[in-house]
Design an enzyme around this catalytic site. Sequence first.
Site, short mmCIF file in Angstrom:
data_model
loop_
_atom_site.label_atom_id
_atom_site.label_comp_id
_atom_site.label_asym_id
_atom_site.label_seq_id
_atom_site.Cartn_x
_atom_site.Cartn_y
_atom_site.Cartn_z
N LEU A 65 -33.65 24.70 -26.52
CA LEU A 65 -32.32 25.27 -26.75
C LEU A 65 -32.34 26.29 -27.88
O LEU A 65 -32.96 26.07 -28.91
CB LEU A 65 -31.33 24.15 -27.11
CG LEU A 65 -29.96 24.61 -27.64
CD1 LEU A 65 -29.13 25.19 -26.50
CD2 LEU A 65 -29.22 23.45 -28.30
N SER A 119 -25.85 17.00 -23.43
CA SER A 119 -27.31 17.04 -23.60
C SER A 119 -27.88 15.64 -23.44
O SER A 119 -28.94 15.44 -22.83
CB SER A 119 -27.66 17.60 -24.98
OG SER A 119 -27.26 18.95 -25.10
N GLU A 158 -20.47 24.99 -26.41
CA GLU A 158 -21.88 24.91 -26.80
C GLU A 158 -22.22 25.65 -28.08
O GLU A 158 -23.33 25.50 -28.61
CB GLU A 158 -22.78 25.42 -25.65
CG GLU A 158 -22.79 26.93 -25.44
CD GLU A 158 -21.67 27.42 -24.55
OE1 GLU A 158 -21.68 28.62 -24.22
OE2 GLU A 158 -20.79 26.62 -24.19
N TYR A 199 -17.33 25.16 -21.62
CA TYR A 199 -18.72 25.61 -21.68
C TYR A 199 -18.78 27.00 -21.05
O TYR A 199 -18.28 27.21 -19.94
CB TYR A 199 -19.65 24.68 -20.90
CG TYR A 199 -19.95 23.37 -21.59
CD1 TYR A 199 -20.59 23.34 -22.83
CD2 TYR A 199 -19.61 22.16 -21.00
CE1 TYR A 199 -20.87 22.14 -23.46
CE2 TYR A 199 -19.89 20.95 -21.62
CZ TYR A 199 -20.52 20.95 -22.85
OH TYR A 199 -20.80 19.76 -23.47
N ASN A 247 -25.61 22.38 -13.78
CA ASN A 247 -24.60 21.45 -14.29
C ASN A 247 -24.98 20.02 -13.93
O ASN A 247 -24.26 19.31 -13.24
CB ASN A 247 -23.21 21.81 -13.76
CG ASN A 247 -23.13 21.81 -12.24
OD1 ASN A 247 -24.11 22.08 -11.56
ND2 ASN A 247 -21.95 21.52 -11.70
N ASP A 249 -29.25 26.38 -17.60
CA ASP A 249 -27.92 26.95 -17.84
C ASP A 249 -27.92 27.93 -19.00
O ASP A 249 -26.90 28.58 -19.27
CB ASP A 249 -26.86 25.85 -18.02
CG ASP A 249 -27.14 24.94 -19.20
OD1 ASP A 249 -28.15 25.15 -19.91
OD2 ASP A 249 -26.34 24.01 -19.42
N VAL A 292 -33.94 21.61 -17.59
CA VAL A 292 -32.58 21.34 -18.05
C VAL A 292 -31.98 22.56 -18.73
O VAL A 292 -30.77 22.74 -18.79
CB VAL A 292 -32.55 20.12 -18.99
CG1 VAL A 292 -31.12 19.75 -19.37
CG2 VAL A 292 -33.23 18.92 -18.34
N ARG A 327 -16.65 17.09 -12.82
CA ARG A 327 -16.04 16.64 -14.06
C ARG A 327 -14.64 17.23 -14.23
O ARG A 327 -14.24 18.13 -13.49
CB ARG A 327 -16.91 17.04 -15.26
CG ARG A 327 -18.24 16.30 -15.33
CD ARG A 327 -19.17 16.90 -16.38
NE ARG A 327 -19.72 18.18 -15.94
CZ ARG A 327 -20.57 18.91 -16.66
NH1 ARG A 327 -20.95 18.49 -17.87
NH2 ARG A 327 -21.04 20.05 -16.18
N HIS A 383 -21.86 29.50 -21.87
CA HIS A 383 -23.26 29.90 -21.70
C HIS A 383 -23.36 31.36 -21.28
O HIS A 383 -23.99 31.71 -20.27
CB HIS A 383 -23.95 29.00 -20.68
CG HIS A 383 -24.04 27.56 -21.09
ND1 HIS A 383 -24.83 27.13 -22.13
CD2 HIS A 383 -23.42 26.45 -20.60
CE1 HIS A 383 -24.71 25.82 -22.26
NE2 HIS A 383 -23.84 25.39 -21.36
N VAL A 436 -30.76 22.55 -11.51
CA VAL A 436 -29.31 22.52 -11.36
C VAL A 436 -28.66 22.83 -12.71
O VAL A 436 -28.99 22.20 -13.73
CB VAL A 436 -28.84 21.15 -10.82
CG1 VAL A 436 -27.32 21.07 -10.80
CG2 VAL A 436 -29.41 20.92 -9.42
N LYS A 477 -16.69 23.94 -17.00
CA LYS A 477 -17.66 25.01 -16.76
C LYS A 477 -17.01 26.38 -16.85
O LYS A 477 -15.79 26.52 -16.85
CB LYS A 477 -18.31 24.83 -15.39
CG LYS A 477 -19.19 23.60 -15.29
CD LYS A 477 -20.29 23.56 -16.34
CE LYS A 477 -21.35 24.61 -16.12
NZ LYS A 477 -22.44 24.55 -17.14
N SER A 510 -45.90 21.90 -30.90
CA SER A 510 -45.86 22.83 -29.78
C SER A 510 -46.44 24.18 -30.15
O SER A 510 -46.05 24.79 -31.15
CB SER A 510 -44.42 22.99 -29.29
OG SER A 510 -44.37 23.87 -28.18
N VAL A 558 -31.51 16.78 -25.71
CA VAL A 558 -31.97 16.64 -24.33
C VAL A 558 -33.36 16.01 -24.32
O VAL A 558 -33.62 15.02 -23.61
CB VAL A 558 -32.00 18.00 -23.60
CG1 VAL A 558 -32.69 17.86 -22.25
CG2 VAL A 558 -30.59 18.54 -23.41
#
Length: 370
Positions: free
Chosen positions: A238, A132, A116, A92, A298, A268, A265, A15, A94, A296, A73, A218, A177
């Site tokens: 998240l 997301s 984020e 981003y 990203n 990260d 997902v 990206r 994280h 992964v 990133k 949940s 997500v």
Amino acid sequence: MIVGAPRETKKGEHRVALTPDGVRELVAHGHQVRVEQGAGVDSSIHDAEYAASGAEIVTTDDAWASELVVKVKEPQPQEYAYLRPDLVLFTYLHLAAYPAVAEALLAAKATSIAYETVQLADHSLPLLAPMSEVAGRMAPQIGAHFLEREHGGRGVLLGGAPGVRPARVVVLGAGNVGWNAAWIAQGMEAEVILLDRNLDRLRWVDQIHKGRIMTLASNRGAVERAVVEADLVIGAVLVAGGRAPVIVTEDMVRAMKRASVIVDVAVDQGGCIETTHETTHAAPVYELHGVLHYAVGNMPGAVPHTSTYALTNATLPYVVAVASHGARGAVAQDPALLGGVNTVAGQVTNAAVADALGRAAADPLTCLDG
């Protein structure tokens, strides 16, 4: 202000943080824009398009020498040398998952704003949402791919066939997500179970999908029962700025069907499956306890054209604001940016990030004023 967009260097990241339209908008506001040569090629955006929009095509060093650097990133180790006290970095980050990046930013005393953790008054995350959505929509197709026997899976077709039961997909978390993942999975005619602790969110999903997605409250027992019967588990939990909580334990993974698939997902932000560790697009999966893990960090980087435009549609107004008013002025005009400020002058300035890193949180306004 001089705004720079360097080429991404994270492995498998294709990206870019600015589009030609973004360049044109910044130039119209009186800013100078530097785009590193080839930065947009993997997103099918060429240097000539940037130049035609008013950007200067430059080297890596010149892009990073800008006052405001926009990325996709977090800085990679080879980029730490570019961090400095007079730099504003907008990307981003994280940091809860990448403490080494936090240490580099703090040592350099750089001002960093994380996409984020930019947060609106209703607690939504406008700059995290588009990626997301992309990652959520990718997760079922990735899971379907690795469920194929040739790729290590159980040999199950997500949508089944007439007279044959479809795959059971369990999605943990009903945020952007999770509900996008559940939506695409049910569109592929899988049997979908979506779990979340927020009953109002589950009601909202249920009203939209009219029972085509099974919603469950949940808790440990519900997760344990759902996971053991799953062909595909998608982790989509998240905590804004913080480390993702572990929802699926190693014992739960041991109890899963052989050659079933996990797509985490949330990796990260540390991952919500105890057995996941970050992988890359070049080597996306590994097997543990007979279960295939895809983690992964990203994921949207695999579809960079779509992801770049989705991301920059959301980030551009904030980038223009920071370029036009500086970090302090932009925060004063838009309080949503306040939560986005992660580090200033060697201090961590976001409470959730500070907690995840085991540090005290400093007041971002005081640090920016200083």
